[in-house]
Design a protein around this motif. Structure first.
Motif, PDB file in Angstrom:
ATOM      1  N   ALA A 185       4.184   8.012  10.057  1.00  0.00           N
ATOM      2  CA  ALA A 185       5.049   7.113  10.823  1.00  0.00           C
ATOM      3  C   ALA A 185       4.243   6.019  11.513  1.00  0.00           C
ATOM      4  O   ALA A 185       4.660   4.852  11.555  1.00  0.00           O
ATOM      5  CB  ALA A 185       5.846   7.912  11.850  1.00  0.00           C
ATOM      6  N   ARG A 186       3.091   6.366  12.060  1.00  0.00           N
ATOM      7  CA  ARG A 186       2.225   5.344  12.679  1.00  0.00           C
ATOM      8  C   ARG A 186       1.804   4.306  11.642  1.00  0.00           C
ATOM      9  O   ARG A 186       1.827   3.101  11.898  1.00  0.00           O
ATOM     10  CB  ARG A 186       0.976   5.991  13.276  1.00  0.00           C
ATOM     11  N   LEU A 187       1.423   4.791  10.487  1.00  0.00           N
ATOM     12  CA  LEU A 187       0.956   3.890   9.430  1.00  0.00           C
ATOM     13  C   LEU A 187       2.090   3.032   8.873  1.00  0.00           C
ATOM     14  O   LEU A 187       1.874   1.895   8.453  1.00  0.00           O
ATOM     15  CB  LEU A 187       0.291   4.697   8.313  1.00  0.00           C
ATOM     16  N   ALA A 188       3.294   3.578   8.879  1.00  0.00           N
ATOM     17  CA  ALA A 188       4.447   2.832   8.363  1.00  0.00           C
ATOM     18  C   ALA A 188       4.734   1.581   9.194  1.00  0.00           C
ATOM     19  O   ALA A 188       5.428   0.670   8.732  1.00  0.00           O
ATOM     20  CB  ALA A 188       5.678   3.729   8.316  1.00  0.00           C
ATOM     21  N   GLU A 189       4.196   1.539  10.400  1.00  0.00           N
ATOM     22  CA  GLU A 189       4.390   0.356  11.244  1.00  0.00           C
ATOM     23  C   GLU A 189       3.509  -0.818  10.807  1.00  0.00           C
ATOM     24  O   GLU A 189       3.747  -1.958  11.210  1.00  0.00           O
ATOM     25  CB  GLU A 189       4.089   0.718  12.695  1.00  0.00           C
ATOM     26  N   ILE A 190       2.505  -0.544   9.971  1.00  0.00           N
ATOM     27  CA  ILE A 190       1.659  -1.611   9.438  1.00  0.00           C
ATOM     28  C   ILE A 190       2.402  -2.292   8.297  1.00  0.00           C
ATOM     29  O   ILE A 190       2.909  -1.626   7.384  1.00  0.00           O
ATOM     30  CB  ILE A 190       0.310  -1.042   8.965  1.00  0.00           C
ATOM     31  N   GLU A 191       2.474  -3.608   8.334  1.00  0.00           N
ATOM     32  CA  GLU A 191       3.399  -4.354   7.485  1.00  0.00           C
ATOM     33  C   GLU A 191       3.281  -4.046   6.001  1.00  0.00           C
ATOM     34  O   GLU A 191       4.290  -3.877   5.306  1.00  0.00           O
ATOM     35  CB  GLU A 191       3.207  -5.859   7.709  1.00  0.00           C
ATOM     36  N   ASN A 192       2.066  -3.974   5.450  1.00  0.00           N
ATOM     37  CA  ASN A 192       1.955  -3.804   4.002  1.00  0.00           C
ATOM     38  C   ASN A 192       1.754  -2.348   3.566  1.00  0.00           C
ATOM     39  O   ASN A 192       1.501  -2.085   2.393  1.00  0.00           O
ATOM     40  CB  ASN A 192       0.835  -4.685   3.428  1.00  0.00           C
ATOM     41  N   ILE A 193       1.905  -1.401   4.490  1.00  0.00           N
ATOM     42  CA  ILE A 193       1.989   0.004   4.096  1.00  0.00           C
ATOM     43  C   ILE A 193       3.470   0.331   3.949  1.00  0.00           C
ATOM     44  O   ILE A 193       4.201   0.420   4.931  1.00  0.00           O
ATOM     45  CB  ILE A 193       1.299   0.917   5.125  1.00  0.00           C
ATOM     46  N   VAL A 194       3.898   0.483   2.699  1.00  0.00           N
ATOM     47  CA  VAL A 194       5.342   0.495   2.417  1.00  0.00           C
ATOM     48  C   VAL A 194       5.855   1.819   1.877  1.00  0.00           C
ATOM     49  O   VAL A 194       7.068   2.003   1.754  1.00  0.00           O
ATOM     50  CB  VAL A 194       5.699  -0.618   1.413  1.00  0.00           C
ATOM     51  N   ALA A 195       4.955   2.752   1.519  1.00  0.00           N
ATOM     52  CA  ALA A 195       5.431   3.954   0.827  1.00  0.00           C
ATOM     53  C   ALA A 195       4.477   5.119   1.020  1.00  0.00           C
ATOM     54  O   ALA A 195       3.317   4.959   1.395  1.00  0.00           O
ATOM     55  CB  ALA A 195       5.593   3.663  -0.665  1.00  0.00           C
ATOM     56  N   GLN A 202       0.830  -1.199   0.000  1.00  0.00           N
ATOM     57  CA  GLN A 202       0.000   0.000   0.000  1.00  0.00           C
ATOM     58  C   GLN A 202       0.870   1.258   0.000  1.00  0.00           C
ATOM     59  O   GLN A 202       1.848   1.351   0.737  1.00  0.00           O
ATOM     60  CB  GLN A 202      -0.906   0.019   1.228  1.00  0.00           C
ATOM     61  N   ILE A 203       0.472   2.227  -0.832  1.00  0.00           N
ATOM     62  CA  ILE A 203       1.154   3.519  -0.897  1.00  0.00           C
ATOM     63  C   ILE A 203       0.186   4.596  -0.429  1.00  0.00           C
ATOM     64  O   ILE A 203      -0.903   4.756  -0.985  1.00  0.00           O
ATOM     65  CB  ILE A 203       1.625   3.834  -2.331  1.00  0.00           C
ATOM     66  N   LEU A 204       0.565   5.333   0.586  1.00  0.00           N
ATOM     67  CA  LEU A 204      -0.210   6.478   1.055  1.00  0.00           C
ATOM     68  C   LEU A 204      -0.014   7.638   0.078  1.00  0.00           C
ATOM     69  O   LEU A 204       1.038   7.760  -0.543  1.00  0.00           O
ATOM     70  CB  LEU A 204       0.261   6.905   2.445  1.00  0.00           C
ATOM     71  N   TYR A 205      -1.025   8.504  -0.037  1.00  0.00           N
ATOM     72  CA  TYR A 205      -0.910   9.641  -0.949  1.00  0.00           C
ATOM     73  C   TYR A 205      -1.432  10.888  -0.270  1.00  0.00           C
ATOM     74  O   TYR A 205      -2.620  10.989   0.041  1.00  0.00           O
ATOM     75  CB  TYR A 205      -1.679   9.337  -2.235  1.00  0.00           C
ATOM     76  N   ASN A 206      -0.534  11.845  -0.049  1.00  0.00           N
ATOM     77  CA  ASN A 206      -0.879  13.094   0.626  1.00  0.00           C
ATOM     78  C   ASN A 206      -0.790  14.252  -0.355  1.00  0.00           C
ATOM     79  O   ASN A 206       0.298  14.582  -0.843  1.00  0.00           O
ATOM     80  CB  ASN A 206       0.064  13.331   1.807  1.00  0.00           C
ATOM     81  N   VAL A 207      -1.922  14.882  -0.671  1.00  0.00           N
ATOM     82  CA  VAL A 207      -1.953  16.011  -1.599  1.00  0.00           C
ATOM     83  C   VAL A 207      -2.948  17.046  -1.077  1.00  0.00           C
ATOM     84  O   VAL A 207      -4.048  17.212  -1.601  1.00  0.00           O
ATOM     85  CB  VAL A 207      -2.275  15.554  -3.040  1.00  0.00           C
ATOM     86  N   PRO A 208      -2.575  17.761  -0.011  1.00  0.00           N
ATOM     87  CA  PRO A 208      -3.516  18.674   0.648  1.00  0.00           C
ATOM     88  C   PRO A 208      -4.056  19.775  -0.252  1.00  0.00           C
ATOM     89  O   PRO A 208      -5.162  20.285  -0.014  1.00  0.00           O
ATOM     90  CB  PRO A 208      -2.709  19.248   1.812  1.00  0.00           C
ATOM     91  N   GLY A 209      -3.322  20.140  -1.297  1.00  0.00           N
ATOM     92  CA  GLY A 209      -3.802  21.169  -2.202  1.00  0.00           C
ATOM     93  C   GLY A 209      -5.058  20.765  -2.958  1.00  0.00           C
ATOM     94  O   GLY A 209      -5.806  21.633  -3.429  1.00  0.00           O
ATOM     95  N   ARG A 210      -5.301  19.460  -3.064  1.00  0.00           N
ATOM     96  CA  ARG A 210      -6.492  18.983  -3.769  1.00  0.00           C
ATOM     97  C   ARG A 210      -7.528  18.377  -2.820  1.00  0.00           C
ATOM     98  O   ARG A 210      -8.697  18.284  -3.175  1.00  0.00           O
ATOM     99  CB  ARG A 210      -6.093  17.920  -4.817  1.00  0.00           C
ATOM    100  N   THR A 211      -7.120  17.972  -1.638  1.00  0.00           N
ATOM    101  CA  THR A 211      -8.037  17.243  -0.755  1.00  0.00           C
ATOM    102  C   THR A 211      -8.502  18.048   0.457  1.00  0.00           C
ATOM    103  O   THR A 211      -9.463  17.664   1.112  1.00  0.00           O
ATOM    104  CB  THR A 211      -7.378  15.959  -0.231  1.00  0.00           C
ATOM    105  N   ALA A 212      -7.783  19.121   0.775  1.00  0.00           N
ATOM    106  CA  ALA A 212      -8.084  19.963   1.938  1.00  0.00           C
ATOM    107  C   ALA A 212      -7.792  19.265   3.264  1.00  0.00           C
ATOM    108  O   ALA A 212      -8.296  19.655   4.306  1.00  0.00           O
ATOM    109  CB  ALA A 212      -9.532  20.459   1.920  1.00  0.00           C
TER     110      ALA A 212
END
Length: 292
Positions: free
Chosen positions: A149-159, A130-140
């Motif tokens: 960092a919390r999410l990175a501790e979940i095994e299949n969240i890798v990027a 799983q890849i997280l995607y942060n784009v506050p300019g479009r999502t508010a």
């Protein structure tokens, strides 16, 4: 696992509003030939918000089929309802994708705890990275580094795909998430600097029409040849900036049509075609970047 020049692929439509699978195959072949390092199918640049669930799954599946194992395909699975993202992840779990890219929920403006629970729920129903995607300019909504960092501790969240353009976050994310966590830029204008500071690559809009140049640039960067990479980046800077002269992907679809990569530049409402006033701006950027 994910690095280099990855394209945020546009979704081509026919003039009657259907998905144009002939043009889609042409796009996949174009990126394979150009040396792109990956394809994101039906991400936000792929107009995910206006595709039905059935269309969304079919476009991803056909992209995997057209790729024929020659290039990894990442599925866009983002939505502003957690249950919808979970549904996409379940439906695509065994489709042959290399990973999922999920944008932060737009409009809802969840808290940091809400973001954590959203991504945790998605990760729990999928076996693929799983890849997280942060784009506050479009999502508010801005996903804070501590939440990443919390999410990175979940095994299949890798990027993380970070489209904030805030280069200070590269170091912060690296320190909080560790060396194994993959950092990808989602901002073409600062993508090369992002990699220079420790990121692994970029998920790019410019790559849609300058795939060979982008692939070469990030290959040079990987080899530490930043002066040569910078020369290409400077060449492409007019595109990095002016492919956003109107809401993306309006300009890049127009440009792709001008290059013959897709049959037409049609979009789905509420997006409309590139305005007459903006067309010379994009055309000049293409000329200055030597893309023809």
């Amino acid at each position: 696992m994910f690095s280099g020049s990855i394209v945020a692929l546009i979704t081509p439509f026919t003039q009657d509003g259907e998905v144009d699978f002939v043009s889609l195959k042409k796009l996949v072949d174009y990126h394979v030939a150009a040396g792109s390092d990956g394809i994101v199918a039906v991400g936000t640049t792929g107009e995910s918000a206006t595709l039905t669930v059935e269309e969304h799954v079919k476009v991803v599946s056909k992209t995997v089929e057209f790729a024929e194992g020659r290039i990894p395909v990442i599925a866009g699975t983002g939505a502003n309802a957690t249950h919808e993202s979970v549904t996409f992840s379940r439906l695509l779990n065994d489709s042959g994708i290399a990973g999922c890219l999920s944008v932060t929920p737009y409009y809802n403006k969840p808290t940091q705890e809400g973001l954590y629970q959203h991504y945790k729920a998605i990760a729990e129903v999928s076996d693929v990275p799983q890849i997280l995607y942060n784009v506050p300019g479009r999502t508010a909504v801005d996903m804070h580094p501590e939440t990443v960092a919390r999410l990175a501790e979940i095994e299949n969240i890798v990027a993380l795909k970070d489209a904030t353009g805030d280069l200070d976050r590269v170091k912060i994310h690296r320190e909080l998430c560790g060396d194994d966590f993959i950092l990808l830029s989602g901002d073409d204008s600062t993508g090369l600097d992002f990699v220079r500071l420790g990121g692994q690559g970029v998920i790019s809009v410019t790559n849609n029409i300058a795939a060979k140049e982008m692939a070469t640039m990030f290959r040079l960067a990987k080899e530490g040849r930043y002066a040569e990479a910078e020369a290409i980046n400077n060449q492409l800077m007019p595109l990095h900036k002016n492919l956003f002269v109107e809401s993306s992907p309006i300009p890049v679809k127009w440009a792709a049509h001008q290059l013959g990569l897709i049959a037409n530049g049609d979009l789905r409402l509420p997006l409309t075609e590139l305005s007459e006033q903006a067309r010379p701006i994009v055309a000049q950027a293409m000329a200055e970047s030597r893309i023809s």
